[in-house]
Design a protein around this motif. Structure first.
Motif, PDB file in Angstrom:
ATOM      1  N   ALA A  27     -20.115   7.466 -27.732  1.00 14.66           N
ATOM      2  CA  ALA A  27     -20.717   7.360 -26.214  1.00 14.66           C
ATOM      3  C   ALA A  27     -21.108   6.203 -25.776  1.00 14.66           C
ATOM      4  O   ALA A  27     -21.420   5.565 -26.961  1.00 14.66           O
ATOM      5  CB  ALA A  27     -21.760   8.549 -26.127  1.00 14.66           C
ATOM      6  N   GLU A  28     -21.192   5.577 -24.581  1.00 15.09           N
ATOM      7  CA  GLU A  28     -21.723   4.293 -24.385  1.00 15.09           C
ATOM      8  C   GLU A  28     -23.135   3.849 -25.037  1.00 15.09           C
ATOM      9  O   GLU A  28     -23.887   4.558 -25.133  1.00 15.09           O
ATOM     10  CB  GLU A  28     -22.151   4.245 -22.750  1.00 15.09           C
ATOM     11  N   ASP A  29     -22.727   2.703 -25.741  1.00 16.55           N
ATOM     12  CA  ASP A  29     -24.128   2.070 -26.255  1.00 16.55           C
ATOM     13  C   ASP A  29     -24.710   3.016 -27.531  1.00 16.55           C
ATOM     14  O   ASP A  29     -25.888   2.602 -28.004  1.00 16.55           O
ATOM     15  CB  ASP A  29     -25.191   1.731 -25.377  1.00 16.55           C
ATOM     16  N   SER A  30     -24.204   3.977 -28.004  1.00 16.62           N
ATOM     17  CA  SER A  30     -24.386   4.885 -29.116  1.00 16.62           C
ATOM     18  C   SER A  30     -23.996   4.077 -30.398  1.00 16.62           C
ATOM     19  O   SER A  30     -22.909   3.610 -30.743  1.00 16.62           O
ATOM     20  CB  SER A  30     -23.903   6.164 -28.901  1.00 16.62           C
ATOM     21  N   LEU A  31     -24.856   4.177 -31.332  1.00 20.01           N
ATOM     22  CA  LEU A  31     -24.477   3.561 -32.752  1.00 20.01           C
ATOM     23  C   LEU A  31     -23.968   4.698 -33.749  1.00 20.01           C
ATOM     24  O   LEU A  31     -23.651   4.491 -34.732  1.00 20.01           O
ATOM     25  CB  LEU A  31     -25.567   3.172 -33.457  1.00 20.01           C
ATOM     26  N   VAL A  32     -24.078   6.065 -33.030  1.00 19.87           N
ATOM     27  CA  VAL A  32     -23.593   7.099 -33.946  1.00 19.87           C
ATOM     28  C   VAL A  32     -22.207   7.715 -33.271  1.00 19.87           C
ATOM     29  O   VAL A  32     -22.190   8.108 -32.144  1.00 19.87           O
ATOM     30  CB  VAL A  32     -24.560   8.429 -33.713  1.00 19.87           C
ATOM     31  N   ILE A  59     -19.313   6.926 -19.811  1.00 18.05           N
ATOM     32  CA  ILE A  59     -18.402   5.703 -20.628  1.00 18.05           C
ATOM     33  C   ILE A  59     -18.564   6.188 -22.022  1.00 18.05           C
ATOM     34  O   ILE A  59     -19.468   6.251 -22.634  1.00 18.05           O
ATOM     35  CB  ILE A  59     -19.133   4.431 -20.249  1.00 18.05           C
ATOM     36  N   TYR A  60     -17.112   6.031 -22.510  1.00 17.97           N
ATOM     37  CA  TYR A  60     -17.078   6.168 -24.020  1.00 17.97           C
ATOM     38  C   TYR A  60     -16.309   4.936 -24.573  1.00 17.97           C
ATOM     39  O   TYR A  60     -15.633   4.019 -23.968  1.00 17.97           O
ATOM     40  CB  TYR A  60     -16.227   7.471 -24.179  1.00 17.97           C
ATOM     41  N   GLN A  61     -16.206   4.881 -25.784  1.00 16.04           N
ATOM     42  CA  GLN A  61     -15.579   3.743 -26.502  1.00 16.04           C
ATOM     43  C   GLN A  61     -14.878   4.421 -27.698  1.00 16.04           C
ATOM     44  O   GLN A  61     -15.514   4.993 -28.638  1.00 16.04           O
ATOM     45  CB  GLN A  61     -16.589   2.687 -26.907  1.00 16.04           C
ATOM     46  N   LEU A  62     -13.307   4.135 -27.787  1.00 14.58           N
ATOM     47  CA  LEU A  62     -12.805   4.283 -29.095  1.00 14.58           C
ATOM     48  C   LEU A  62     -12.559   3.002 -29.848  1.00 14.58           C
ATOM     49  O   LEU A  62     -12.515   2.108 -29.144  1.00 14.58           O
ATOM     50  CB  LEU A  62     -11.141   4.844 -28.612  1.00 14.58           C
ATOM     51  N   ILE A  63     -12.982   3.157 -31.114  1.00 15.38           N
ATOM     52  CA  ILE A  63     -12.862   2.133 -31.923  1.00 15.38           C
ATOM     53  C   ILE A  63     -11.666   2.199 -32.853  1.00 15.38           C
ATOM     54  O   ILE A  63     -11.667   3.392 -33.516  1.00 15.38           O
ATOM     55  CB  ILE A  63     -14.149   1.867 -32.833  1.00 15.38           C
ATOM     56  N   ILE A  91     -11.687   0.313 -27.274  1.00 12.20           N
ATOM     57  CA  ILE A  91     -11.158   0.620 -25.870  1.00 12.20           C
ATOM     58  C   ILE A  91     -12.285   1.240 -25.139  1.00 12.20           C
ATOM     59  O   ILE A  91     -12.672   2.602 -25.688  1.00 12.20           O
ATOM     60  CB  ILE A  91      -9.976   1.389 -26.074  1.00 12.20           C
ATOM     61  N   ARG A  92     -12.858   0.809 -24.005  1.00 13.87           N
ATOM     62  CA  ARG A  92     -13.874   1.458 -23.372  1.00 13.87           C
ATOM     63  C   ARG A  92     -13.291   2.412 -22.253  1.00 13.87           C
ATOM     64  O   ARG A  92     -12.243   1.689 -21.257  1.00 13.87           O
ATOM     65  CB  ARG A  92     -15.001   0.423 -22.771  1.00 13.87           C
ATOM     66  N   PHE A  93     -13.735   3.594 -21.825  1.00  9.81           N
ATOM     67  CA  PHE A  93     -13.001   4.332 -20.836  1.00  9.81           C
ATOM     68  C   PHE A  93     -13.887   5.219 -20.068  1.00  9.81           C
ATOM     69  O   PHE A  93     -15.268   5.341 -20.890  1.00  9.81           O
ATOM     70  CB  PHE A  93     -11.703   5.050 -21.173  1.00  9.81           C
ATOM     71  N   THR A  94     -13.939   5.529 -19.173  1.00  9.16           N
ATOM     72  CA  THR A  94     -14.784   6.587 -18.317  1.00  9.16           C
ATOM     73  C   THR A  94     -14.061   7.990 -18.200  1.00  9.16           C
ATOM     74  O   THR A  94     -12.919   8.096 -17.553  1.00  9.16           O
ATOM     75  CB  THR A  94     -15.110   5.960 -16.883  1.00  9.16           C
ATOM     76  N   ILE A  95     -14.805   9.038 -18.557  1.00 10.33           N
ATOM     77  CA  ILE A  95     -14.454  10.356 -18.198  1.00 10.33           C
ATOM     78  C   ILE A  95     -15.390  10.743 -17.100  1.00 10.33           C
ATOM     79  O   ILE A  95     -16.527  10.472 -16.780  1.00 10.33           O
ATOM     80  CB  ILE A  95     -15.237  11.309 -19.447  1.00 10.33           C
TER      81      ILE A  95
END
Length: 119
Positions: A27-32, A59-63, A91-95
């Motif tokens: 999730a956006e800016d989460s470290l977990v 906002i989410y991020q796939l690494i 890759i940042r994207f919005t749900i």
């Protein structure tokens, strides 16, 4: 099934699926990590990273752990090209619709990468 986040990875240098690449969803800016997995023989994860029960707008991020994958390929003589400069590809994207399908594939080569919203 409605409402899910999925991915797959194609290795353009090999001309086929990227088998064994780690992928994590944050999730956006989460470290977990919310979810993670390793691509299978088809370059896909066996399960969605998120399904309808966990889908929330945001906002989410796939690494994509491309560096680990490419180093493994080179060490096991599965490729003859030089190593890529890509280590992790975010890759940042919005749900916006928790009932929607969000398929985020990665096309990878040592010299570049591309993504798009798949179906």
């Amino acid at each position: 099934m409605k409402g899910k986040v999925t991915t797959h990875v194609l290795d353009l240098g090999k001309g086929g699926p990227a088998v064994g690449m780690k992928v994590a969803l944050y999730a956006e800016d989460s470290l977990v990590a919310l979810a993670s997995g390793v691509t299978n023989e088809d370059g896909r994860l066996d399960e969605p990273l998120l399904s309808v029960e966990a889908m929330q707008p945001g906002i989410y991020q796939l690494i994509f752990y491309a560096g680990d994958y490419l180093r493994y390929q080179a060490e096991h003589n599965q490729v003859t090209q030089t190593l890529s400069l890509w280590d992790q590809i975010p890759i940042r994207f919005t749900i916006t619709d928790e009932q929607g399908n969000y398929h985020i594939p990665l096309l990878l080569s040592p010299g570049g990468y591309s993504t798009y919203r798949g179906s």
